[in-house]
Design a protein around this motif. Structure first.
Motif, PDB file in Angstrom:
ATOM      1  N   UNK A 118      -3.828  -3.714  11.238  1.00  0.00           N
ATOM      2  CA  UNK A 118      -3.539  -2.358  11.679  1.00  0.00           C
ATOM      3  C   UNK A 118      -3.087  -1.464  10.540  1.00  0.00           C
ATOM      4  N   UNK A 119      -2.240  -2.003   9.670  1.00  0.00           N
ATOM      5  CA  UNK A 119      -1.792  -1.233   8.500  1.00  0.00           C
ATOM      6  C   UNK A 119      -2.962  -0.882   7.582  1.00  0.00           C
ATOM      7  N   UNK A 120      -3.842  -1.852   7.369  1.00  0.00           N
ATOM      8  CA  UNK A 120      -4.994  -1.611   6.503  1.00  0.00           C
ATOM      9  C   UNK A 120      -5.938  -0.586   7.120  1.00  0.00           C
ATOM     10  N   UNK A 121      -6.063  -0.601   8.435  1.00  0.00           N
ATOM     11  CA  UNK A 121      -6.924   0.374   9.106  1.00  0.00           C
ATOM     12  C   UNK A 121      -6.368   1.785   8.936  1.00  0.00           C
ATOM     13  N   UNK A 122      -5.059   1.942   9.094  1.00  0.00           N
ATOM     14  CA  UNK A 122      -4.434   3.249   8.900  1.00  0.00           C
ATOM     15  C   UNK A 122      -4.558   3.695   7.448  1.00  0.00           C
ATOM     16  N   UNK A 123      -4.373   2.745   6.526  1.00  0.00           N
ATOM     17  CA  UNK A 123      -4.504   3.078   5.107  1.00  0.00           C
ATOM     18  C   UNK A 123      -5.928   3.527   4.795  1.00  0.00           C
ATOM     19  N   UNK A 124      -6.909   2.832   5.353  1.00  0.00           N
ATOM     20  CA  UNK A 124      -8.308   3.190   5.121  1.00  0.00           C
ATOM     21  C   UNK A 124      -8.601   4.594   5.652  1.00  0.00           C
ATOM     22  N   UNK A 125      -8.046   4.935   6.806  1.00  0.00           N
ATOM     23  CA  UNK A 125      -8.253   6.270   7.368  1.00  0.00           C
ATOM     24  C   UNK A 125      -7.676   7.334   6.443  1.00  0.00           C
ATOM     25  N   UNK A 132       0.842  -1.195   0.000  1.00  0.00           N
ATOM     26  CA  UNK A 132       0.000   0.000   0.000  1.00  0.00           C
ATOM     27  C   UNK A 132       0.874   1.241   0.000  1.00  0.00           C
ATOM     28  N   UNK A 133       0.301   2.325  -0.498  1.00  0.00           N
ATOM     29  CA  UNK A 133       1.036   3.587  -0.546  1.00  0.00           C
ATOM     30  C   UNK A 133       0.052   4.740  -0.439  1.00  0.00           C
ATOM     31  N   UNK A 134       0.539   5.850   0.067  1.00  0.00           N
ATOM     32  CA  UNK A 134      -0.246   7.078   0.136  1.00  0.00           C
ATOM     33  C   UNK A 134       0.514   8.172  -0.611  1.00  0.00           C
ATOM     34  N   UNK A 135      -0.188   9.211  -1.057  1.00  0.00           N
ATOM     35  CA  UNK A 135       0.477  10.266  -1.843  1.00  0.00           C
ATOM     36  C   UNK A 135       1.601  10.967  -1.097  1.00  0.00           C
ATOM     37  N   UNK A 136       1.587  10.927   0.234  1.00  0.00           N
ATOM     38  CA  UNK A 136       2.639  11.614   0.987  1.00  0.00           C
ATOM     39  C   UNK A 136       3.897  10.768   1.145  1.00  0.00           C
ATOM     40  N   UNK A 137       3.933   9.608   0.479  1.00  0.00           N
ATOM     41  CA  UNK A 137       5.152   8.809   0.463  1.00  0.00           C
ATOM     42  C   UNK A 137       5.196   7.641   1.425  1.00  0.00           C
ATOM     43  N   UNK A 138       4.170   7.469   2.251  1.00  0.00           N
ATOM     44  CA  UNK A 138       4.160   6.333   3.171  1.00  0.00           C
ATOM     45  C   UNK A 138       3.798   5.051   2.425  1.00  0.00           C
ATOM     46  N   UNK A 139       4.451   3.966   2.770  1.00  0.00           N
ATOM     47  CA  UNK A 139       4.158   2.690   2.114  1.00  0.00           C
ATOM     48  C   UNK A 139       4.505   1.547   3.055  1.00  0.00           C
ATOM     49  N   UNK A 140       3.941   0.400   2.797  1.00  0.00           N
ATOM     50  CA  UNK A 140       4.240  -0.794   3.580  1.00  0.00           C
ATOM     51  C   UNK A 140       3.915  -2.029   2.750  1.00  0.00           C
ATOM     52  N   UNK A 141       4.435  -3.157   3.174  1.00  0.00           N
ATOM     53  CA  UNK A 141       4.146  -4.420   2.511  1.00  0.00           C
ATOM     54  C   UNK A 141       3.923  -5.490   3.567  1.00  0.00           C
ATOM     55  N   UNK A 142       3.134  -6.496   3.223  1.00  0.00           N
ATOM     56  CA  UNK A 142       2.816  -7.580   4.157  1.00  0.00           C
ATOM     57  C   UNK A 142       2.594  -8.861   3.371  1.00  0.00           C
ATOM     58  N   UNK A 143       2.676  -9.967   4.075  1.00  0.00           N
ATOM     59  CA  UNK A 143       2.587 -11.287   3.439  1.00  0.00           C
ATOM     60  C   UNK A 143       1.652 -12.169   4.246  1.00  0.00           C
TER      61      UNK A 143
END
Length: 317
Positions: A151-158, A86-97
């Motif tokens: 938790x990552x998906x919740x932050x991304x959704x917000x 996932x990524x946001x326009x402000x440059x934050x990103x993460x990956x999960x498996x």
């Protein structure tokens, strides 16, 4: 049939296949586009075309930059392993498996039985080469942690302005490691499906089938050259003069399926123009691969069965 491919969730006024960064990140074999409220779209893509693999990079980061909205991508390996990014326009990103351990272990055993050299680790699927959400060389697949993923998906959704809860997200993730988890997640994010966008035509239509198949033959040749690691290919594997025009035809068909490119009549005319450009000798066994090359690709892919399937002529459906 088990699925290999990518699901992309993003918000855009333009159809996702037409957005800058989509093809370079996920390839151009978009098979479906589901529309949701407020401009959200869910695009389902099969594995990239053979010649696209060498240039695949970026994941959802360039898509978030291009759309100005958060983007989420999920790479599915044989309906048994999910890699999220996932990524946001402000440059934050993460990956999960998240993988089905039993299926992943079975896949490892099957690949070892065929002589493939797999890296150490529980997951037997390729996450470094034949994967649209590639991990950097030397970076291991992150350990499965469903709570952290939720938790990552919740932050991304917000960040995306989507109203959901941790409970809804975790319920959607459940223990599923196939593509149905993607649809459950989209629903948990509060996105309701609207009318889907249908493609204007299939990629391998009778009107241009010969030109398309010749393009696939050359496309596979590009992938073999990439996986040769600089080794000299035999003469019968060298591209014939003008072969790149047929590869470009594949790109043209892909770029036109959801509008914005050529019409059916224009594609048919281009296929007819190309019809006499290469000698009939170019036509080979399915996708130009000889049995020895299929075995070679099995070793080179070493767990990336997405390309193993493609290289043997078995396109994913």
């Amino acid at each position: 049939m088990a699925f290999y491919g990518t699901y992309v969730l993003a918000r855009s006024a333009a159809l996702l296949p037409h957005v800058s960064g989509m093809r370079s990140a996920f390839g151009s074999r978009c098979m479906l586009i589901g529309r949701h409220q407020e401009g959200w779209q869910l695009a389902g893509l099969k594995t990239p075309m053979h010649h696209e693999w060498p240039a695949i990079h970026g994941g959802p980061v360039p898509l978030a930059e291009a759309t100005g909205a958060p983007a989420l991508a999920v790479w599915v390996s044989e309906s048994s392993c999910l890699q999220y990014a996932a990524a946001t326009p402000d440059g934050r990103s993460w990956t999960a498996h998240f993988a089905d351990e039993a299926e992943a272990d079975a896949d490892v055993e099957g690949l070892i039985a065929r002589g493939a050299q797999l890296p150490e680790g529980r997951c037997g699927y390729d996450h470094h080469e034949f994967c649209t959400l590639r991990l950097p060389e030397g970076v291991d697949v992150p350990p499965d942690d469903q709570a952290a993923l939720g938790g990552n998906l919740l932050e991304w959704a917000a960040a995306a302005g989507l109203d959901t809860t941790a409970e809804r997200i975790l319920d959607a993730l459940g223990t599923t490691t196939d593509e149905t988890a993607v649809y459950a997640l989209v629903a948990a994010l509060g996105l309701e499906p609207l009318l889907p966008v249908e493609p204007l035509f299939d990629v391998n239509e009778r009107d241009w089938r010969d030109a398309y198949r010749r393009g696939e033959d050359e496309s596979t040749r590009v992938c073999r050259e990439w996986t040769s690691r600089g080794e000299q290919l035999p003469d019968y594997d060298q591209p014939l003069p003008g072969a790149d025009e047929f590869v470009k035809f594949l790109d043209l068909v892909a770029a036109s399926r959801f509008g914005g490119g050529f019409t059916r009549a224009q594609l048919q005319a281009e296929a007819q123009r190309l019809g006499g450009r290469l000698p009939q000798a170019m036509t080979r066994a399915p996708h130009g691969l000889r049995p020895r090359h299929r075995r070679l690709m099995a070793v080179l892919v070493a767990g990336g069965r997405a390309c193993l399937r493609c290289s043997s002529g078995d396109q994913l459906g």
